[in-house]
Design a protein around this motif. Structure first.
Motif, PDB file in Angstrom:
ATOM      1  N   UNK A   1       0.828  -1.198   0.000  1.00  0.00           N
ATOM      2  CA  UNK A   1       0.000   0.000   0.000  1.00  0.00           C
ATOM      3  C   UNK A   1       0.867   1.255   0.000  1.00  0.00           C
ATOM      4  N   UNK A   2       1.885   1.268   0.858  1.00  0.00           N
ATOM      5  CA  UNK A   2       2.789   2.412   0.897  1.00  0.00           C
ATOM      6  C   UNK A   2       3.546   2.538  -0.419  1.00  0.00           C
ATOM      7  N   UNK A   3       3.936   1.393  -0.988  1.00  0.00           N
ATOM      8  CA  UNK A   3       4.641   1.405  -2.269  1.00  0.00           C
ATOM      9  C   UNK A   3       3.755   1.967  -3.375  1.00  0.00           C
ATOM     10  N   UNK A   4       2.487   1.584  -3.379  1.00  0.00           N
ATOM     11  CA  UNK A   4       1.576   2.058  -4.421  1.00  0.00           C
ATOM     12  C   UNK A   4       1.362   3.566  -4.321  1.00  0.00           C
ATOM     13  N   UNK A   5       1.240   4.077  -3.097  1.00  0.00           N
ATOM     14  CA  UNK A   5       1.061   5.519  -2.912  1.00  0.00           C
ATOM     15  C   UNK A   5       2.312   6.288  -3.326  1.00  0.00           C
ATOM     16  N   UNK A   6       3.467   5.727  -3.014  1.00  0.00           N
ATOM     17  CA  UNK A   6       4.721   6.370  -3.414  1.00  0.00           C
ATOM     18  C   UNK A   6       4.844   6.413  -4.932  1.00  0.00           C
ATOM     19  N   UNK A   7       4.520   5.291  -5.570  1.00  0.00           N
ATOM     20  CA  UNK A   7       4.584   5.246  -7.034  1.00  0.00           C
ATOM     21  C   UNK A   7       3.556   6.182  -7.656  1.00  0.00           C
ATOM     22  N   UNK A   8       2.368   6.243  -7.060  1.00  0.00           N
ATOM     23  CA  UNK A   8       1.318   7.116  -7.590  1.00  0.00           C
ATOM     24  C   UNK A   8       1.708   8.591  -7.485  1.00  0.00           C
ATOM     25  N   UNK A   9       2.516   8.917  -6.482  1.00  0.00           N
ATOM     26  CA  UNK A   9       2.941  10.306  -6.297  1.00  0.00           C
ATOM     27  C   UNK A   9       3.758  10.810  -7.482  1.00  0.00           C
ATOM     28  N   UNK A  10       4.407   9.891  -8.183  1.00  0.00           N
ATOM     29  CA  UNK A  10       5.255  10.278  -9.312  1.00  0.00           C
ATOM     30  C   UNK A  10       4.635   9.895 -10.653  1.00  0.00           C
ATOM     31  N   UNK A  11       3.358   9.541 -10.636  1.00  0.00           N
ATOM     32  CA  UNK A  11       2.672   9.172 -11.877  1.00  0.00           C
ATOM     33  C   UNK A  11       2.465  10.402 -12.757  1.00  0.00           C
ATOM     34  N   UNK A  12       2.636  10.203 -14.046  1.00  0.00           N
ATOM     35  CA  UNK A  12       2.435  11.293 -15.011  1.00  0.00           C
ATOM     36  C   UNK A  12       1.362  10.961 -16.039  1.00  0.00           C
ATOM     37  N   UNK A  13       0.901   9.697 -16.043  1.00  0.00           N
ATOM     38  CA  UNK A  13      -0.130   9.259 -16.973  1.00  0.00           C
ATOM     39  C   UNK A  13      -1.260   8.591 -16.197  1.00  0.00           C
ATOM     40  N   UNK A  14      -2.449   8.622 -16.782  1.00  0.00           N
ATOM     41  CA  UNK A  14      -3.610   8.041 -16.110  1.00  0.00           C
ATOM     42  C   UNK A  14      -3.437   6.539 -15.913  1.00  0.00           C
ATOM     43  N   UNK A  15      -2.863   5.837 -16.900  1.00  0.00           N
ATOM     44  CA  UNK A  15      -2.704   4.390 -16.782  1.00  0.00           C
ATOM     45  C   UNK A  15      -1.803   4.021 -15.606  1.00  0.00           C
ATOM     46  N   UNK A  16      -0.877   4.912 -15.269  1.00  0.00           N
ATOM     47  CA  UNK A  16      -0.010   4.658 -14.122  1.00  0.00           C
ATOM     48  C   UNK A  16      -0.799   4.717 -12.816  1.00  0.00           C
ATOM     49  N   UNK A  17      -1.793   5.583 -12.758  1.00  0.00           N
ATOM     50  CA  UNK A  17      -2.657   5.644 -11.576  1.00  0.00           C
ATOM     51  C   UNK A  17      -3.534   4.396 -11.480  1.00  0.00           C
ATOM     52  N   UNK A  28      -3.005  -4.630  -1.926  1.00  0.00           N
ATOM     53  CA  UNK A  28      -2.459  -4.487  -0.575  1.00  0.00           C
ATOM     54  C   UNK A  28      -3.527  -4.225   0.461  1.00  0.00           C
ATOM     55  N   UNK A  29      -4.484  -3.371   0.116  1.00  0.00           N
ATOM     56  CA  UNK A  29      -5.561  -3.057   1.053  1.00  0.00           C
ATOM     57  C   UNK A  29      -6.417  -4.281   1.341  1.00  0.00           C
ATOM     58  N   UNK A  30      -6.664  -5.097   0.319  1.00  0.00           N
ATOM     59  CA  UNK A  30      -7.475  -6.300   0.513  1.00  0.00           C
ATOM     60  C   UNK A  30      -6.796  -7.272   1.463  1.00  0.00           C
ATOM     61  N   UNK A  31      -5.499  -7.490   1.269  1.00  0.00           N
ATOM     62  CA  UNK A  31      -4.770  -8.419   2.130  1.00  0.00           C
ATOM     63  C   UNK A  31      -4.784  -7.949   3.582  1.00  0.00           C
ATOM     64  N   UNK A  32      -4.595  -6.654   3.777  1.00  0.00           N
ATOM     65  CA  UNK A  32      -4.583  -6.109   5.137  1.00  0.00           C
ATOM     66  C   UNK A  32      -5.976  -6.110   5.747  1.00  0.00           C
ATOM     67  N   UNK A  33      -6.943  -5.691   4.956  1.00  0.00           N
ATOM     68  CA  UNK A  33      -8.305  -5.513   5.456  1.00  0.00           C
ATOM     69  C   UNK A  33      -8.932  -6.833   5.882  1.00  0.00           C
ATOM     70  N   UNK A  91       2.951   3.148   6.232  1.00  0.00           N
ATOM     71  CA  UNK A  91       4.132   2.360   6.579  1.00  0.00           C
ATOM     72  C   UNK A  91       4.340   2.302   8.089  1.00  0.00           C
ATOM     73  N   UNK A  92       4.242   3.444   8.731  1.00  0.00           N
ATOM     74  CA  UNK A  92       4.510   3.530  10.171  1.00  0.00           C
ATOM     75  C   UNK A  92       3.455   2.788  10.987  1.00  0.00           C
ATOM     76  N   UNK A  93       2.208   2.838  10.541  1.00  0.00           N
ATOM     77  CA  UNK A  93       1.126   2.228  11.314  1.00  0.00           C
ATOM     78  C   UNK A  93       0.970   0.739  11.022  1.00  0.00           C
ATOM     79  N   UNK A  94       0.997   0.367   9.750  1.00  0.00           N
ATOM     80  CA  UNK A  94       0.614  -0.993   9.379  1.00  0.00           C
ATOM     81  C   UNK A  94       1.684  -2.043   9.648  1.00  0.00           C
ATOM     82  N   UNK A  95       2.954  -1.700   9.508  1.00  0.00           N
ATOM     83  CA  UNK A  95       3.998  -2.709   9.718  1.00  0.00           C
ATOM     84  C   UNK A  95       4.011  -3.223  11.157  1.00  0.00           C
ATOM     85  N   UNK A  96       4.029  -2.351  12.173  1.00  0.00           N
ATOM     86  CA  UNK A  96       3.995  -2.884  13.554  1.00  0.00           C
ATOM     87  C   UNK A  96       2.720  -3.660  13.863  1.00  0.00           C
ATOM     88  N   UNK A  97       1.583  -3.173  13.339  1.00  0.00           N
ATOM     89  CA  UNK A  97       0.315  -3.844  13.623  1.00  0.00           C
ATOM     90  C   UNK A  97       0.265  -5.222  12.970  1.00  0.00           C
TER      91      UNK A  97
END
Length: 334
Positions: A1-17, A28-33, A91-97
């Motif tokens: 999830x953190x990786x996807x948000x980081x990658x999305x922050x640098x997206x320049x095309x819609x397909x990347x989002x 990631x959200x499904x596995x955690x949820x 990252x800070x919240x989910x890894x310890x939990x």
């Protein structure tokens, strides 16, 4: 999830989002949820509804503070830094939990070690164990499960519409951006309260009764209050009441699944139920957006409200059928 948000922050095309925010974050959200959703029910027999409600209320509490914070970050720091800040929080919240998660049943690795060591499961040969399917779809033969599954598709088709559209709806009616974002936060926050309260109630009146009542109440607030909400005060009232009523659907569904199918297959059953809900989510929001663009000409939300209310009402009727099939007596705990 953190990786996807980081990658999305640098997206320049819609397909990347689509790839980052859509596929990667969703996975990631499904596995955690689902882990956080199904584990409490494995450890508690008494007060299962309350425990499940408390565990899932975190989503509402997170939405309460995340919505205004994200809105502030977007206005002051822009999209990229908002995404990166969100990634750090994940990252800070989910890894310890996640390190504290512990299943009550035998894990796949433990089972593999046991098979390697002993060659069989108690009361079952090695060949029989190997033949057992990872996902057991025989549960689809259970009529009550099928009713719960279909109800989830319809309910969720309208369930998230207020969360997605109340902000723009409020601004369309002259509410400033801060108050509009606050409505979303309140809806999330009160949904956390609703999950806990209805979880407690479900232990008293039965999880199926609780699921039906909360969904019916949420449908009524959507059709009878949001339809006529033209002032900020009424919109705030709707946000609070809808959050209180709708939040219980997600938590009560786990308790109902456990009651119908038992704990042994709870993770599988919950996954299938939520897969149906995902279908409803994929249908509901795009249809709402299309209705707003075509029929509402991007300004009239009545069609969106009616669509959401009607599909949720259909889901509520199916839940009543589930209650009736389970026990034909109206006022009995089920």
């Amino acid at each position: 999830m953190a990786l996807s948000l980081t990658a999305a922050a640098f997206a320049t095309e819609v397909w990347q989002l689509y790839l980052t925010q859509g596929f990667l974050y969703g996975a990631g959200a499904s596995l955690t949820y689902f882990a956080g959703l199904s584990l409490p029910a494995q450890w508690f027999t008494r007060n299962r509804g309350l425990v499940t409600g408390i565990s899932i209320s975190g989503g509402g509490i997170g939405g309460l503070w995340m919505s205004p914070v994200v809105n502030t970050l977007l206005n002051n720091k822009g999209v990229r830094w908002t995404m990166l800040a969100n990634a750090i929080v994940h990252l800070v919240i989910l890894i310890p939990i996640s390190m504290l998660f512990k299943t009550r049943f035998e894990s796949g690795r433990q089972r593999a070690k046991r098979i390697h060591k002993f060659g069989y499961r108690k009361g079952e040969s090695l060949e029989q164990e190997k033949e057992r399917k990872f996902v057991d779809f025989t549960i689809m033969k259970n009529p009550r499960f099928c009713l719960l599954f279909v109800a989830g598709i319809f309910v969720v088709s309208g369930y998230f519409t207020p969360f997605y559209f109340i902000n723009s709806y409020a601004q369309q009616h002259g509410v400033n951006t801060s108050n509009a974002a606050l409505m979303v936060g309140l809806m999330n926050g009160t949904s956390a309260v609703g999950r806990i309260v209805m979880g407690l109630i479900s232990d008293k009146i039965g999880c199926i009764n609780s699921l039906f009542i909360s969904t019916f109440a949420a449908t009524l607030t959507l059709l009878l209050i949001w339809t006529f909400a033209k002032t900020a005060a009424v919109m705030f009232l709707f946000s609070i009441l809808y959050g209180l009523c709708c939040g219980a659907y997600l938590s009560s569904t786990v308790s109902v699944s456990a009651a119908i199918c038992g704990l042994e297959r709870l993770a599988t059953v919950t996954g299938i139920i939520y897969a149906g809900m995902a279908v409803g989510s994929l249908i509901g929001s795009p249809v709402s957006g299309a209705i707003l663009d075509t029929i509402g000409h991007k300004t009239n939300y009545l069609g969106v409200i009616l669509w959401s209310g009607i599909v949720m009402l259909i889901g509520t009727i199916i839940l009543f059928a589930l209650k009736y099939v389970t026990n034909k007596k109206m006022f009995v705990k089920v």
